[in-house]
Design an enzyme around this catalytic site. Structure first.
Site, PDB file in Angstrom:
ATOM      1  N   SER A 147      -1.653   0.745 -14.522  1.00 31.17           N
ATOM      2  CA  SER A 147      -0.277   0.399 -14.184  1.00 31.17           C
ATOM      3  C   SER A 147       0.194  -0.966 -14.676  1.00 31.17           C
ATOM      4  O   SER A 147       1.351  -1.325 -14.467  1.00 31.17           O
ATOM      5  CB  SER A 147      -0.074   0.500 -12.667  1.00 31.17           C
ATOM      6  OG  SER A 147      -0.166   1.842 -12.266  1.00 31.17           O
ATOM      7  N   SER A 191       2.701   2.039 -12.782  1.00 32.64           N
ATOM      8  CA  SER A 191       3.633   1.911 -11.671  1.00 32.64           C
ATOM      9  C   SER A 191       4.344   0.562 -11.622  1.00 32.64           C
ATOM     10  O   SER A 191       5.266   0.362 -10.840  1.00 32.64           O
ATOM     11  CB  SER A 191       2.893   2.139 -10.354  1.00 32.64           C
ATOM     12  OG  SER A 191       1.902   1.146 -10.142  1.00 32.64           O
ATOM     13  N   LYS A 250       5.865  -7.548  -8.528  1.00 34.24           N
ATOM     14  CA  LYS A 250       5.945  -6.157  -8.090  1.00 34.24           C
ATOM     15  C   LYS A 250       6.098  -6.125  -6.570  1.00 34.24           C
ATOM     16  O   LYS A 250       5.473  -6.934  -5.868  1.00 34.24           O
ATOM     17  CB  LYS A 250       4.656  -5.450  -8.518  1.00 34.24           C
ATOM     18  CG  LYS A 250       4.587  -3.958  -8.332  1.00 34.24           C
ATOM     19  CD  LYS A 250       3.296  -3.433  -8.963  1.00 34.24           C
ATOM     20  CE  LYS A 250       3.165  -1.932  -8.887  1.00 34.24           C
ATOM     21  NZ  LYS A 250       1.954  -1.451  -9.603  1.00 34.24           N
TER      22      LYS A 250
END
Length: 474
Positions: free
Chosen positions: A186, A162, A86
């Site tokens: 997330s 996310s 990420k």
């Protein structure tokens, strides 16, 4: 097998292939880069491709396998396995975007995040950084700066967030392992919507050094994978005390390897099903997935998690206030550069009365104490991971219990109360007999019992109750 066929294997098989000389680390890295080039125009999982770095590191592994360090190199558990992270993880030489336009102006990171370093020490090869919601504040990865990440199983639908890019990259077969973060859900939300496995360890279990924070008192880091074995391999490689104690939230616990325990399955573990408020906040498709898992495990005892609804409210207040405090200078100086929805929620956080936040922390503490009592009689709890399967990109609301709820905050309806008290959770993917989209189930345990949730996940995978197929992209 060709390198492209090797890339469709799990990480454990890839590492075994490199170890045996059946495929080279360079060939695997190139296969991942080729797959990304062929599919990411549709999926939009990546924001940065580290091609030169990946090929260079892979070549070094191949050389090491023929030299004086060959025996040690062959022992690395993730030998030659491509992975991605990420884009809130620092990558040396690259600005850490955290999904934001504002961070494009930041200086490149001076060093890799600690967990990136640990995976590379285990032999893995970093190939890039992945899309996310701005500053990790969202559950859909419909990022206005870098574009939405699409669900590989249906490109018209959200990947969740996310850590949407992290989950989509695994589901698309671009890489077998990725890293994400989980503040309010997330990791578990995108794992659920993309049909893969995701692990949110206990709060403080993995050091966060070298990552962009969202809410320091709630942020967790963890892996995604298409198999439980891969999840355990990555988790074990990242465990251990932090060398320089730069993360004040790190528990500094020694390594407690879970991979050797997977063969035990659910044997000896007491499994219950969460009822009450958590069950009421799920659509029939989510309840059916949880019931499938519960039935497979022989779990018939329904239990309530006391104060769970209040725990979610507490998490909302803490998230708003801590997140807003972190971004206050930019909110004052560059409000136009935020995503509008993120900006408005951060601004609301700056207006919260301190008394509300203090009360939220008290509720959080009491909630944790109540949950601990539940785990005195049960080891693992089963609950839906998301209230529904992936919604269409751009859809703003969904219907639940006669109410019209916003998608962005409420995809985390069932995960947020669990993050609030830092419990370890493995999200496992379930596919209904007539469904073309997956939906996840949470396996929840007491603090530091990652072994329990991964053992149960391994049994579900071995019996075919859960599976994580690569999406049928060209």
């Amino acid at each position: 097998m060709t390198p492209a066929e090797w890339l469709r294997q799990d990480a454990a098989a890839m590492a075994a292939g490199v170890r045996a000389g059946s495929v080279s680390a360079t060939a695997l890295a190139q296969a991942a880069l080729t797959r990304i080039a062929a599919t990411d125009g549709r999926v939009n999982a990546f924001t940065e491709i580290a091609q030169e770095r990946a090929l260079q590191n892979a070549a070094q592994i191949d050389v090491a396998l023929t030299g004086a360090q060959a025996a040690r190199t062959r022992s690395l558990p993730l030998l030659g396995v491509p992975f991605a992270v990420k884009n809130l993880f620092d990558i040396a030489g690259v600005p850490t975007l955290a999904g934001a336009k504002i961070e494009r102006d930041s200086a490149p990171a001076q060093a890799d995040a600690l967990l990136v370093q640990r995976l590379e020490r285990a032999g893995a090869v970093l190939v890039g950084a992945l899309n996310m919601d701005e500053y990790a504040y969202g559950f859909t990865t419909e990022n206005t700066h870098y574009g939405p990440t699409c669900n590989p199983h249906d490109l018209t639908r959200i990947a969740g967030g996310s850590s949407g890019g992290s989950a989509a990259a695994v589901a698309a077969g671009q890489v077998p392992i990725t890293l994400g973060s989980d503040t309010n859900g997330s990791i578990r939300v995108p794992a659920s919507l993309n049909g893969i496995y995701g692990l949110k360890p206990t709060f403080g279990r993995l050091p966060r050094t070298g990552t962009y924070p969202f809410v320091s008192s709630l942020d967790h880091l963890g892996p995604f994978a298409r198999s439980v074995r891969d999840l355990a391999l990555a988790y074990d490689a990242m465990q251990g005390p932090e060398e320089d104690a730069a993360d004040p939230g790190c528990a500094q616990r020694p390594v407690d390897a879970v991979l050797p325990q997977l063969a035990q399955g659910a044997r000896g573990l007491r499994v219950g099903v969460l009822g009450g408020w958590l069950r009421q906040q799920a659509l029939p498709e989510a309840l059916a997935a949880a019931d499938t898992v519960a039935m497979a495990l022989g779990a018939q005892q329904f239990v309530d998690l006391p104060l769970v609804e209040a725990g979610r409210a507490a998490a909302f207040l803490i998230t708003n206030s801590e997140g807003a405090a972190l971004h206050l200078p930019d909110l004052r100086q560059r409000p136009q550069d935020f995503e509008p929805l993120s900006r408005d929620r951060f601004l609301a956080g700056t207006l919260l009365p301190a008394a509300w936040v203090a009360r939220a922390q008290r509720v959080r503490r009491l909630y944790a104490e109540q949950a601990a009592r539940v785990f005195e009689r049960l080891d693992v709890l089963v609950a839906p991971a998301t209230p529904c399967a992936a919604t269409p990109i751009g859809q703003e609301f969904f219907e639940l219990n006669g109410q019209r709820l916003p998608v962005r905050p409420n995809m985390g309806l069932l995960t947020q109360p669990i993050s609030c008290i830092g419990l370890p959770v493995c999200a496992v993917p379930v596919w209904g007999a007539h469904e073309r989209l997956p939906i996840g189930v949470q396996l929840i345990a007491a603090p530091w019992r990652e072994d329990a949730v991964l053992r149960v996940a391994a049994e579900l995978e071995a019996t075919g109750v859960t599976r994580a197929p690569i999406a049928a992209l060209a």
